[in-house]
Motif scaffolding. Structure first.
Motif, PDB file in Angstrom:
ATOM      1  N   LYS A 145     -19.720  46.880 115.326  1.00  0.00           N
ATOM      2  CA  LYS A 145     -19.380  47.975 114.570  1.00  0.00           C
ATOM      3  C   LYS A 145     -18.248  47.963 114.127  1.00  0.00           C
ATOM      4  CE  LYS A 145     -19.520  53.219 115.087  1.00  0.00           C
ATOM      5  NZ  LYS A 145     -19.792  53.886 116.099  1.00  0.00           N
ATOM      6  N   VAL A 146     -17.991  48.295 112.755  1.00  0.00           N
ATOM      7  CA  VAL A 146     -16.667  48.198 112.145  1.00  0.00           C
ATOM      8  C   VAL A 146     -16.418  49.645 111.519  1.00  0.00           C
ATOM      9  CG1 VAL A 146     -15.234  46.993 110.222  1.00  0.00           C
ATOM     10  CG2 VAL A 146     -17.125  45.880 111.429  1.00  0.00           C
TER      11      VAL A 146
ATOM     12  N   GLU B 252     -19.492  46.062 105.463  1.00  0.00           N
ATOM     13  CA  GLU B 252     -21.040  45.903 105.529  1.00  0.00           C
ATOM     14  C   GLU B 252     -21.424  44.370 105.996  1.00  0.00           C
ATOM     15  OE1 GLU B 252     -22.491  47.569 101.979  1.00  0.00           O
ATOM     16  OE2 GLU B 252     -22.421  49.534 102.766  1.00  0.00           O
ATOM     17  N   GLU B 253     -20.615  43.498 105.320  1.00  0.00           N
ATOM     18  CA  GLU B 253     -21.096  42.103 105.458  1.00  0.00           C
ATOM     19  C   GLU B 253     -20.563  41.712 106.946  1.00  0.00           C
ATOM     20  OE1 GLU B 253     -18.488  37.912 104.947  1.00  0.00           O
ATOM     21  OE2 GLU B 253     -18.402  39.357 103.417  1.00  0.00           O
TER      22      GLU B 253
ATOM     23  N   VAL C   4     -14.478  50.639  97.806  1.00  0.00           N
ATOM     24  CA  VAL C   4     -15.849  50.028  97.304  1.00  0.00           C
ATOM     25  C   VAL C   4     -15.492  48.212  98.035  1.00  0.00           C
ATOM     26  CG1 VAL C   4     -16.949  48.574  95.572  1.00  0.00           C
ATOM     27  CG2 VAL C   4     -16.263  51.097  95.522  1.00  0.00           C
ATOM     28  N   LEU C   5     -14.428  47.751  97.876  1.00  0.00           N
ATOM     29  CA  LEU C   5     -14.268  46.411  98.351  1.00  0.00           C
ATOM     30  C   LEU C   5     -14.291  46.464  99.957  1.00  0.00           C
ATOM     31  CD1 LEU C   5     -11.726  45.184  95.464  1.00  0.00           C
ATOM     32  CD2 LEU C   5     -14.089  44.380  95.812  1.00  0.00           C
TER      33      LEU C   5
ATOM     34  N   LEU D 220     -11.060  47.714 110.281  1.00  0.00           N
ATOM     35  CA  LEU D 220     -10.459  47.312 108.830  1.00  0.00           C
ATOM     36  C   LEU D 220      -9.772  48.064 108.405  1.00  0.00           C
ATOM     37  CD1 LEU D 220     -11.400  44.286 107.724  1.00  0.00           C
ATOM     38  CD2 LEU D 220     -13.202  45.771 106.546  1.00  0.00           C
ATOM     39  N   TYR D 221      -8.544  47.575 108.039  1.00  0.00           N
ATOM     40  CA  TYR D 221      -7.365  48.514 107.518  1.00  0.00           C
ATOM     41  C   TYR D 221      -6.707  48.056 106.222  1.00  0.00           C
ATOM     42  CZ  TYR D 221      -2.813  51.120 107.802  1.00  0.00           C
ATOM     43  OH  TYR D 221      -1.835  51.775 107.414  1.00  0.00           O
ATOM     44  N   HIS D 222      -6.628  48.904 105.455  1.00  0.00           N
ATOM     45  CA  HIS D 222      -5.974  48.414 103.928  1.00  0.00           C
ATOM     46  C   HIS D 222      -5.093  49.744 103.609  1.00  0.00           C
ATOM     47  CE1 HIS D 222      -5.924  47.088  99.990  1.00  0.00           C
ATOM     48  NE2 HIS D 222      -6.057  48.183  99.483  1.00  0.00           N
TER      49      HIS D 222
END
Length: 260
Positions: free
Chosen positions: A65-66, A56-57, A49-50, A34-36
């Motif tokens: 596994k993320v 986790e969701e 945090v987001l 997951l990349y931001h």
């Protein structure tokens, strides 16, 4: 298999992440990133945090596994390209719109720009898409030099997640006359490439590609479209018309773009 899901923390991007997670649910060998990219240092904490909340969701709901990766600033596409190359990504999953009407243009163009980078296949997830089992995939082909232009291995990497029935479609008004020997030769090559997916072939004599694809998707219960952009023109033209925007923005079917 490594999958990168970039997110701008919008609902559409989060939906693409949920789609991707459900798509690989229970496949533990998948490396899911997951990349931001955040703009300024003072945004880092809130972004973490987001992104962690989304991570986790996804992990709790989809048994995967993320890993999360965040970076500051820079050009989003350049950052994502470097991340994809560094991670040896097999697939990038992206939404087609962003947080607002203005950002629809931004996120949409980013998605198309990432496709043009040709790092790896890009799965474009429409804004309202919900994951259902992918039983039928449709490969759109122009039946020209398929041996040299169809990226067999990258497409198979994605198809192997689902093992769907494969429908291979060519839309060409010349089919009103007859199929040429060249078309039949290319058909044989595609059959050899994808024989493990029970391919069925359709040569449709129509002028309007988008309308024909929409009808075919509905009639055959297609769950995923696959395109092979040739010199950026086929996929680019596919997205430029108002009809195609309707196809992409309103359909619940994802589109996989895998470059030659």
């Amino acid at each position: 298999m490594t999958i990168i899901v970039p997110t701008d923390l919008s609902q559409v991007a989060d939906n693409a992440a949920r789609y991707a997670a459900q798509m690989v649910k229970g496949i533990y060998e998948v490396h899911f990133i997951l990349y931001h990219v955040y703009d300024k240092e003072d945004e880092k904490e809130s972004a973490e945090v987001l992104v962690t909340k989304l991570k986790e969701e996804l992990q709790s709901r989809h048994m995967i596994k993320v890993e999360t990766r965040l970076e500051e600033g820079g050009d989003f596409i350049d950052c994502l390209e470097k991340q994809a190359r560094h991670s040896n990504a097999n697939l990038i999953v992206m939404g087609i719109t962003g947080k607002s009407k203005l950002e629809q243009v931004f996120m949409g163009s980013n998605t198309l720009k990432m496709i043009e980078k040709n790092v790896c296949p890009v799965l474009v997830v429409p804004p309202t898409a919900q994951y259902f089992e992918i039983k039928n995939a449709c490969l759109l082909s122009d039946f020209r030099d398929v041996q040299g232009s169809v990226p067999e291995v990258p497409i198979k990497n994605v198809l192997n997640l689902f093992r769907p029935a494969l429908h291979i479609v060519n839309v060409n008004s010349d089919h009103y006359v007859s199929l040429t020997s060249d078309f039949m030769a290319e058909r044989s090559r595609l059959m050899d490439m994808f024989q493990g997916y029970r391919p069925e072939f359709y040569f449709i004599g129509k002028f309007d590609l988008v309308e024909t694809v929409q009808t075919f998707v509905a009639d055959k219960g297609i769950d995923m479209l696959i395109t092979v952009p040739r010199n950026h023109s086929f996929f680019g033209n596919l997205f430029k018309t108002s009809n195609t925007k309707k196809l992409v923005y309103e359909t619940t079917i994802p589109i996989l773009a895998a470059h030659e």
